[in-house]
Design an enzyme around this catalytic site. Sequence first.
Site, PDB file in Angstrom:
ATOM      1  CB  CYS A 250      -0.885  -0.028   1.248  1.00 40.34           C
ATOM      2  SG  CYS A 250      -1.688   1.547   1.593  1.00 40.34           S
TER       3      CYS A 250
ATOM      4  CG  HIS B  55      -3.844   3.577   4.393  1.00 41.68           C
ATOM      5  ND1 HIS B  55      -2.675   2.935   4.735  1.00 41.68           N
ATOM      6  CD2 HIS B  55      -3.923   4.660   5.194  1.00 41.68           C
ATOM      7  CE1 HIS B  55      -2.073   3.606   5.695  1.00 41.68           C
ATOM      8  NE2 HIS B  55      -2.814   4.662   5.986  1.00 41.68           N
TER       9      HIS B  55
ATOM     10  CG  HIS C   4      -7.664   7.575   1.279  1.00 42.14           C
ATOM     11  ND1 HIS C   4      -7.933   6.230   1.235  1.00 42.14           N
ATOM     12  CD2 HIS C   4      -8.034   8.064   0.067  1.00 42.14           C
ATOM     13  CE1 HIS C   4      -8.436   5.914   0.042  1.00 42.14           C
ATOM     14  NE2 HIS C   4      -8.515   7.015  -0.684  1.00 42.14           N
TER      15      HIS C   4
HETATM   16 ZN   LIG Z   1      -1.885   1.238   3.903  1.00 41.86          ZN
END
Ligand SMILES: [Zn+2]
Length: 331
Positions: free
Chosen positions: A45, A153, A155
């Site tokens: 990632c 993730h 965000h």
């Molecule tokens: Zn990540």
Amino acid sequence: MYSVFWSNMADSQASSELRWHPLLRQWVAVASERQGRPQLPEDWCPFCPGSGRVPDNYDVYLYPNDFPAFNFENPPFSPETGLFKTTGARGACDVVLYSPNHRQLPSQLGAAQWGKVIGLWTKRTVELFSNPEVQYVSVFENTGVAIGVTMPHPHGQIYAFPFIPPLIQRELESASLYLREQSVCLYCRILTAELEDSRRVVASNNSFVAFLPFFGRFPSEMQICARRHVEGLQQFNEAELGDLASLLDVVRQKYDNLYGFPMPLMMLVRQRPARGEHPYFHFHIDFLPIQRSWTKLKYQASVESGNGTFLNDTRAEEQAGLLREAEPKTH
Ligand SMILES: [Zn+2]
Ligand SMILES: [Zn+2]
């Protein structure tokens, strides 16, 4: 290895452009290189510490989008319109990393971390407002696979537009007209009425109220509205910023607890345009979820996407009751 691959992908892009849609009188951003976004392997990632793309130690972080639709390196934007007209998609697309922890859901961030995220939103808004080419700064988040988010993730994003996007323009015109005709802020008027009625209010604190608007288009659509008539993030005081963080934390937990799994949604921070005077505008955050029941998603199909009329399968009064009961209860 993946980091090098990603970096080559990101650097090889051509510039995107704006094309004028003469039937709807609005700009369409054409960024075909976004199709080249790689399908990333499960175990890598770019937003995780150690990826080589972000600092090894960060708390919240502003990351320039690797495949931006708007970029300050594009040719300049010209507002001149016409048939087959194109112009530069000048602006910015940033990614706001909420946490270094890949698996942390936005509903698990906590108020202190939301406070840091809001701090980054405010700092970047001030920076972008100082650029005379920027007309509007949109802070938003898409979350959930059903919304099309490719990266788990936690965000959000910040887009700087060289024009005022059409839905914002429409809202500005409505609010401006209302103030002229009624001599009162449209948002203040709605907030007062929602508080008096109380059936659609979900949670509140000293500075903000979260309610499901009477006129919501999306299932469980919610608005967080500032109690004080404030136009943008920069005008909030410390206490208000703390209250915004804690209400965001409450609302995101409630959404994920409504059906017992992360709610796929869009979150849009609505602030005044970068240029000019907008005394009729009032800061708010819109939440547009697409889960309409425990098992069903609400799609934007022909009636919504093609005609612009929304069919909402839920009633705000009932959904507000369910969200009030969802943890954490604040009343
Ligand atoms: Zn990540
Ligand atoms: Zn107001």
